[in-house]
Design an enzyme around this catalytic site. Structure first.
Site, PDB file in Angstrom:
ATOM      1  N   SER A 145     -66.073 -44.263  19.983  1.00 56.20           N
ATOM      2  CA  SER A 145     -65.233 -44.925  21.162  1.00 56.20           C
ATOM      3  C   SER A 145     -64.657 -44.082  22.102  1.00 56.20           C
ATOM      4  CB  SER A 145     -63.640 -45.362  20.291  1.00 56.20           C
ATOM      5  OG  SER A 145     -62.906 -45.886  20.929  1.00 56.20           O
ATOM      6  N   TYR A 158     -57.021 -42.956  14.100  1.00 53.70           N
ATOM      7  CA  TYR A 158     -58.136 -43.673  14.667  1.00 53.70           C
ATOM      8  C   TYR A 158     -59.257 -42.896  15.661  1.00 53.70           C
ATOM      9  CZ  TYR A 158     -61.296 -47.211  16.768  1.00 53.70           C
ATOM     10  OH  TYR A 158     -62.471 -47.817  17.436  1.00 53.70           O
TER      11      TYR A 158
HETATM   12  P1  NAP Z   1     -65.217 -56.759  14.921  1.00 53.08           P
HETATM   13  O1  NAP Z   1     -65.621 -57.701  16.028  1.00 53.08           O
HETATM   14  O2  NAP Z   1     -64.007 -56.987  14.512  1.00 53.08           O
HETATM   15  O3  NAP Z   1     -66.360 -56.766  13.871  1.00 53.08           O
HETATM   16  C1  NAP Z   1     -66.256 -56.122  12.782  1.00 53.08           C
HETATM   17  C2  NAP Z   1     -67.361 -56.426  11.713  1.00 53.08           C
HETATM   18  O4  NAP Z   1     -67.404 -55.630  10.867  1.00 53.08           O
HETATM   19  C3  NAP Z   1     -67.340 -57.822  11.176  1.00 53.08           C
HETATM   20  O5  NAP Z   1     -68.458 -58.009  11.056  1.00 53.08           O
HETATM   21  C4  NAP Z   1     -66.863 -57.539   9.770  1.00 53.08           C
HETATM   22  O6  NAP Z   1     -67.176 -58.414   8.899  1.00 53.08           O
HETATM   23  C5  NAP Z   1     -67.185 -56.123   9.417  1.00 53.08           C
HETATM   24  N1  NAP Z   1     -66.328 -55.116   8.548  1.00 53.08           N
HETATM   25  C6  NAP Z   1     -65.118 -54.844   8.671  1.00 53.08           C
HETATM   26  N2  NAP Z   1     -64.963 -53.780   8.065  1.00 53.08           N
HETATM   27  C7  NAP Z   1     -65.920 -53.524   7.353  1.00 53.08           C
HETATM   28  C8  NAP Z   1     -66.217 -52.737   5.996  1.00 53.08           C
HETATM   29  N3  NAP Z   1     -65.361 -51.751   5.744  1.00 53.08           N
HETATM   30  N4  NAP Z   1     -67.507 -52.390   5.699  1.00 53.08           N
HETATM   31  C9  NAP Z   1     -68.391 -53.476   6.338  1.00 53.08           C
HETATM   32  N5  NAP Z   1     -68.111 -54.196   7.193  1.00 53.08           N
HETATM   33  C10 NAP Z   1     -66.866 -54.147   7.662  1.00 53.08           C
HETATM   34  O7  NAP Z   1     -65.343 -55.404  15.570  1.00 53.08           O
HETATM   35  P2  NAP Z   1     -65.970 -54.544  16.843  1.00 53.08           P
HETATM   36  O8  NAP Z   1     -64.989 -54.523  17.992  1.00 53.08           O
HETATM   37  O9  NAP Z   1     -67.111 -55.167  17.164  1.00 53.08           O
HETATM   38  O10 NAP Z   1     -66.089 -53.114  16.351  1.00 53.08           O
HETATM   39  C11 NAP Z   1     -67.271 -52.367  15.810  1.00 53.08           C
HETATM   40  C12 NAP Z   1     -67.299 -50.975  16.105  1.00 53.08           C
HETATM   41  O11 NAP Z   1     -66.937 -50.715  17.513  1.00 53.08           O
HETATM   42  C13 NAP Z   1     -66.208 -50.104  15.268  1.00 53.08           C
HETATM   43  O12 NAP Z   1     -66.833 -49.007  14.755  1.00 53.08           O
HETATM   44  C14 NAP Z   1     -65.236 -49.811  16.441  1.00 53.08           C
HETATM   45  O13 NAP Z   1     -64.183 -48.691  16.048  1.00 53.08           O
HETATM   46  C15 NAP Z   1     -66.189 -49.843  17.496  1.00 53.08           C
HETATM   47  N6  NAP Z   1     -65.160 -49.887  18.947  1.00 53.08           N
HETATM   48  C16 NAP Z   1     -64.825 -51.074  19.290  1.00 53.08           C
HETATM   49  C17 NAP Z   1     -64.121 -51.141  20.423  1.00 53.08           C
HETATM   50  C18 NAP Z   1     -63.753 -52.420  21.053  1.00 53.08           C
HETATM   51  O14 NAP Z   1     -62.930 -52.529  22.180  1.00 53.08           O
HETATM   52  N7  NAP Z   1     -63.966 -53.680  20.275  1.00 53.08           N
HETATM   53  C19 NAP Z   1     -64.096 -50.180  21.279  1.00 53.08           C
HETATM   54  C20 NAP Z   1     -64.439 -48.840  20.988  1.00 53.08           C
HETATM   55  C21 NAP Z   1     -65.044 -48.675  19.769  1.00 53.08           C
HETATM   56  P3  NAP Z   1     -66.422 -58.638   7.392  1.00 53.08           P
HETATM   57  O15 NAP Z   1     -65.134 -59.075   7.741  1.00 53.08           O
HETATM   58  O16 NAP Z   1     -67.266 -59.742   6.831  1.00 53.08           O
HETATM   59  O17 NAP Z   1     -66.483 -57.392   6.592  1.00 53.08           O
END
Ligand code: NAP
Length: 253
Positions: A145, A158
Site C-alpha cells: 500500500s 496496518y
Molecule cells: P476488497 O475489495 O474489500 O476485497 C477483499 C477480498 O478479499 C474479497 O474477495 C474478500 O472475500 C477477500 N478476503 C478478505 N479477507 C480475506 C482473508 N482473510 N482471506 C482470504 N480472502 C479474504 O479489498 P481491496 O481493496 O481489493 O484490497 C485488496 C488488497 O489491496 C489488500 O491487500 C489491501 O491492503 C490492498 N490495498 C487496497 C487499497 C484500496 O484503496 N482499496 C489501497 C492500498 C492497498 P471474502 O469476504 O469472501 O473473504
C-alpha cells in the site's frame, strides 16, 4: 481491455483474496491474458459468483475457499491447484485486514496479532506451501500500500504491516533467486469495499484527489495492469522492487 496481450498463455496463477476488488481484477487480467487462474476467498458463495463471472469472460478458472490465515485451507489451495494444473507460475498475495482505526499504542494485542497474521505471516506460509511447485521463471507479487511509506494515523499499524512487505519483497527476492522473481505493488486509494470508509466520505475523497497528481482515485484495473506487468516476462529482469501505483501521491524518491 480489447488490446491486451497474451503474456500468460500456458501459465498457472494463484491470486489470494480474489473474489472482488483488486484481487478479482488481477485474476481477470491474468486470465484474459491466457493464464489458468485460481481464485480464492473466505466465503464459498463469493468464490462461486466470481468463478461464474470469470468463466463468462472465457477465462479458465478454479475457485477454492481459502481464509489465508487457515493452514488447512492454504494447503488445500495449493493441493487443488497442483492436482488440476500440475504447477504454479504466478502467486499474487493480495489478502489483508484492517480491523481497527485505533492508534498503535491503543491497539489491542489481539488486533496486532491479526494484522501480522493476515497481512504478513500468511503470505510467508502460503509461499512455503507453494515453493516445491514454483517453476523456473516463476513470479511472486505482494500487494502492499502507499501507506507502507507513510502510515496514516487512522490505519497506522496496518501501514506498518504493509511496510514489512517491502522488506519481505527484498528478502525473498534474494532467497528465491534466480528461479523466482519477487516484486510488490503499492496501490494508492482505490474505491473498493475495503476502502469504503475512506473513499465514500466526500471530504476525504476530495482531499485525496487534491494531493494526487493525476487528480483521481485509482481503479482496480490500474492495479491489475501493474501486477500483470511485474508477474510477466516483460519484467524478467526486475526482482525485489516495489511499484507504487498511486497517481503521483508522494511515496519516496
Ligand atoms: P476488497 O475489495 O474489500 O476485497 C477483499 C477480498 O478479499 C474479497 O474477495 C474478500 O472475500 C477477500 N478476503 C478478505 N479477507 C480475506 C482473508 N482473510 N482471506 C482470504 N480472502 C479474504 O479489498 P481491496 O481493496 O481489493 O484490497 C485488496 C488488497 O489491496 C489488500 O491487500 C489491501 O491492503 C490492498 N490495498 C487496497 C487499497 C484500496 O484503496 N482499496 C489501497 C492500498 C492497498 P471474502 O469476504 O469472501 O473473504
Amino acid at each position: 481491455m480489447e488490446k491486451i496481450g497474451k503474456r500468460f498463455e500456458g501459465k498457472v496463477a494463484i491470486v489470494t483474496a480474489s473474489t472482488q476488488g483488486i484481487g478479482f481484477s488481477i485474476a481477470e487480467r491474468l486470465g484474459l491474458e491466457g493464464a489458468s487462474v485460481v481464485i480464492s476467498s473466505r466465503k464459498q458463495n463469493n468464490v462461486d459468483e466470481a468463478v461464474e463471472k470469470l468463466k463468462a469472460r472465457g477465462i479458465e478458472v478454479l475457485g477454492v475457499v481459502c481464509h489465508v490465515s487457515n493452514a488447512q485451507q492454504r494447503k488445500n489451495l495449493i493441493d487443488k491447484t497442483v492436482q488440476k494444473y500440475g504447477k504454479i507460475d504466478v502467486i499474487v498475495s493480495n489478502a489483508a485486514a484492517n480491523p481497527s482505526v485505533d492508534v498503535i499504542l491503543e491497539t489491542k494485542e489481539s488486533v496486532l496479532d491479526k494484522l501480522w497474521e493476515i497481512n504478513v505471516k500468511s503470505s510467508i506460509l502460503l509461499l512455503k506451501d507453494a515453493a516445491p511447485y514454483l517453476q523456473k521463471g516463476s513470479s511472486v507479487v505482494f500487494i502492499s500500500s502507499i501507506g507502507a511509506y507513510q502510515p496514516q494515523s487512522s490505519m497506522a499499524m496496518y501501514g506498518v504491516t504493509k511496510t514489512a512487505l517491502l522488506g519481505l519483497t527484498k528478502a525473498l527476492a534474494s532467497e528465491m533467486a534466480p528461479d523466482t522473481r519477487v516484486n510488490c505493488v503499492a496501490p494508492g486509494f482505490v474505491p473498493t469495499h475495503f476502502a469504503d470508509f475512506i473513499t465514500k466520505n466526500d471530504a476525504v475523497r476530495k482531499a485525496i484527489e487534491e494531493r494526487t497528481l493525476l487528480n483521481r482515485l485509482g481503479t482496480t484495473e490500474d492495479m491489475a495492469a501493474a501486477t500483470a506487468f511485474l508477474a510477466s516476462d516483460d519484467a524478467s529482469y526486475i526482482t525485489g522492487e516495489t511499484l507504487v501505483v498511486a497517481g503521483g501521491i508522494p511515496s519516496r524518491l
